[in-house]
Design an enzyme around this catalytic site. Structure first.
Site, PDB file in Angstrom:
ATOM      1  N   GLU A 182      67.913  24.680 -21.294  1.00 11.55           N
ATOM      2  CA  GLU A 182      68.277  26.024 -21.538  1.00 11.55           C
ATOM      3  C   GLU A 182      69.735  26.365 -21.525  1.00 11.55           C
ATOM      4  O   GLU A 182      70.308  27.124 -22.082  1.00 11.55           O
ATOM      5  CB  GLU A 182      67.320  27.003 -20.725  1.00 11.55           C
ATOM      6  CG  GLU A 182      67.635  28.395 -21.425  1.00 11.55           C
ATOM      7  CD  GLU A 182      68.597  29.321 -20.868  1.00 11.55           C
ATOM      8  OE1 GLU A 182      68.830  30.458 -21.489  1.00 11.55           O
ATOM      9  OE2 GLU A 182      69.246  28.801 -19.834  1.00 11.55           O
ATOM     10  N   ASP A 240      66.106  23.937 -15.415  1.00 12.12           N
ATOM     11  CA  ASP A 240      67.453  23.516 -15.484  1.00 12.12           C
ATOM     12  C   ASP A 240      68.550  24.670 -14.922  1.00 12.12           C
ATOM     13  O   ASP A 240      68.150  25.908 -15.029  1.00 12.12           O
ATOM     14  CB  ASP A 240      68.193  22.963 -16.925  1.00 12.12           C
ATOM     15  CG  ASP A 240      68.085  23.882 -17.991  1.00 12.12           C
ATOM     16  OD1 ASP A 240      67.323  24.452 -18.161  1.00 12.12           O
ATOM     17  OD2 ASP A 240      69.469  24.153 -18.628  1.00 12.12           O
ATOM     18  N   HIS A 264      62.687  28.231 -17.963  1.00  9.75           N
ATOM     19  CA  HIS A 264      63.477  26.898 -18.050  1.00  9.75           C
ATOM     20  C   HIS A 264      64.036  26.586 -16.468  1.00  9.75           C
ATOM     21  O   HIS A 264      63.939  27.386 -15.546  1.00  9.75           O
ATOM     22  CB  HIS A 264      64.799  26.913 -18.651  1.00  9.75           C
ATOM     23  CG  HIS A 264      65.787  28.171 -18.090  1.00  9.75           C
ATOM     24  ND1 HIS A 264      66.968  27.534 -17.167  1.00  9.75           N
ATOM     25  CD2 HIS A 264      66.010  29.322 -18.247  1.00  9.75           C
ATOM     26  CE1 HIS A 264      67.808  28.712 -16.804  1.00  9.75           C
ATOM     27  NE2 HIS A 264      67.223  29.642 -17.652  1.00  9.75           N
TER      28      HIS A 264
END
Length: 391
Positions: A180, A115, A113
């Site tokens: 996520e 983020d 992920h």
């Protein structure tokens, strides 16, 4: 696990590096500064998924940045629209990357992920969290380990193979999301669609979750399971509007007081969860399982330094390696994350908040039935311990 570690250690002791492996490690050493600079660029992108109103464009930028590197290396990159998009709210896309070298080879799909969680100097950072900073040989920056560093490293491995004119031993697919840290919104629906015949995931042989940690600093490890997560919010309302404490303090039921009382009833200071029935379905420990923890390479004192408690009591909730690792991996835990709606800014605000919400989560283990435990046994009884309205 103990047997596996013996086999690995034995193999490492007898293994000699091939000419390619030596060249690969040399290449990595020679390009370390380049990898750090790229990570610095990625860390500077504030892809905070908990605040899409302010940072959706940053997450999109992070996705585009990564897709551009995939294209640069000759791979294929597609930004799949998030299945949770609707007229009222937009979510980050899901990045699908491919490096397919040979249809006859196995295909590995890497999950990661791009983020991150929010971060600010006020949270306790010694440096700007979005400026990658080296201190005593360590790199500090939001997302440097969770999960931009690990996720992006796959691209630099592929690049190293290309520079050394070595063919990849497997086909590689990348499945990178941007939500996520905030519930993986849309990810489940995307996986169901992508797993269908002829779709992106249908021909994958193995999955690698590139979003985890080692137990220490001396030995690599492979994580084969994680605890689950269930998040909760408890709101308390005491009146229709905020009130002034100088006028109404001491004569009305205050939402903050009742919420703190309720949240404190969830667990003891030593970490023991007080929710009735929480441990009923947790599998009992066997002597064979307990023995597996004895030989795991883990140093409690080093761990204290890692989590930076040495100057704040220098203690943990568990006194020894075995009980600490069990609490970290095997048993459920409950964490109170914060209170929304109460004043938390600088200075003083003499307000009696009309409504506040407490947020907590439970890390779950196999066999737990949270719907039975939380809702039927505990949260429904919360409103009997306060005069305010509880949801």
């Amino acid at each position: 696990r103990t047997s596996i570690e013996r086999i690995i250690n034995s193999s490492i002791q007898t293994m000699t590096l091939s000419s390619f492996e030596s060249a690969f490690f040399d290449h990595v050493d020679q390009h370390t500064e380049l990898y750090i600079e790229r990570l610095r660029e990625a860390v500077a992108i504030q892809s905070v998924s908990s605040d899409l109103e302010s940072h959706l464009s940053d997450i999109n930028q992070m996705m585009d940045w990564t897709a551009a590197h995939i294209h640069r290396l000759g791979g294929k990159a597609v930004l799949m629209p998030n299945p949770s998009n609707n007229d009222g709210k937009k979510y980050p896309p899901i990045l699908l990357g491919e490096f397919l070298s040979d249809p006859s080879k196995k295909t590995v799909c890497v999950y990661g992920h791009l983020d991150v969680q929010p971060a600010a100097r006020a949270d306790g950072w010694d440096t700007d969290p979005f400026v990658l900073t080296e201190i005593d040989g360590k790199l500090f920056g939001r997302g440097s380990t969770d999960d931009k560093g690990p996720a992006l490293s796959w691209l630099w491995v592929i690049e190293a193979y290309q520079k050394l004119e070595e063919e990849l031993p497997v086909n590689i697919k990348l499945l990178y999301e941007g939500m996520e840290e905030s519930g993986s919104e849309g990810m489940e629906e995307a996986i169901v669609e992508l797993a269908k015949s002829g779709q992106f995931l249908n021909d994958v042989d193995f999955f690698c979750i590139s979003d985890n940690y080692w137990t220490g600093k001396r030995k690599p490890c492979i994580s084969y399971g994680l605890r689950g997560l269930a998040a909760f919010e408890v709101s308390v309302r005491c009146c229709e509007q905020d009130l002034h404490s100088g006028v109404y303090g001491g004569i009305v039921h205050e939402a903050v007081d009742d919420l703190i009382h309720l949240m404190a009833s969830l667990k003891e200071p030593n970490g023991k969860i007080l929710i009735e029935g929480i441990m009923d379905d947790v599998l009992p420990m066997t002597p064979e399982e307990e023995s597996l923890y004895e030989n795991i390479d883990f140093d409690v004192n080093e761990f204290k330094k890692e989590v930076r408690v040495t100057n704040y009591g220098n203690t943990l909730l568990k006194p020894d390696k075995v009980s600490l690792l069990m609490a970290r991996w095997r048993y459920p835990s409950l964490t109170i994350h914060g209170i929304q709606g109460a004043f938390s800014g600088e200075g003083v605000k003499t307000v009696v908040p009309s409504k506040v919400a407490g947020k907590f989560s439970i890390r779950t283990v196999p066999n737990m039935d949270l719907e039975k435990i939380i809702w039927k046994r505990n949260l429904q009884s919360m409103d009997r311990r306060t005069r305010c309205l509880v949801n």
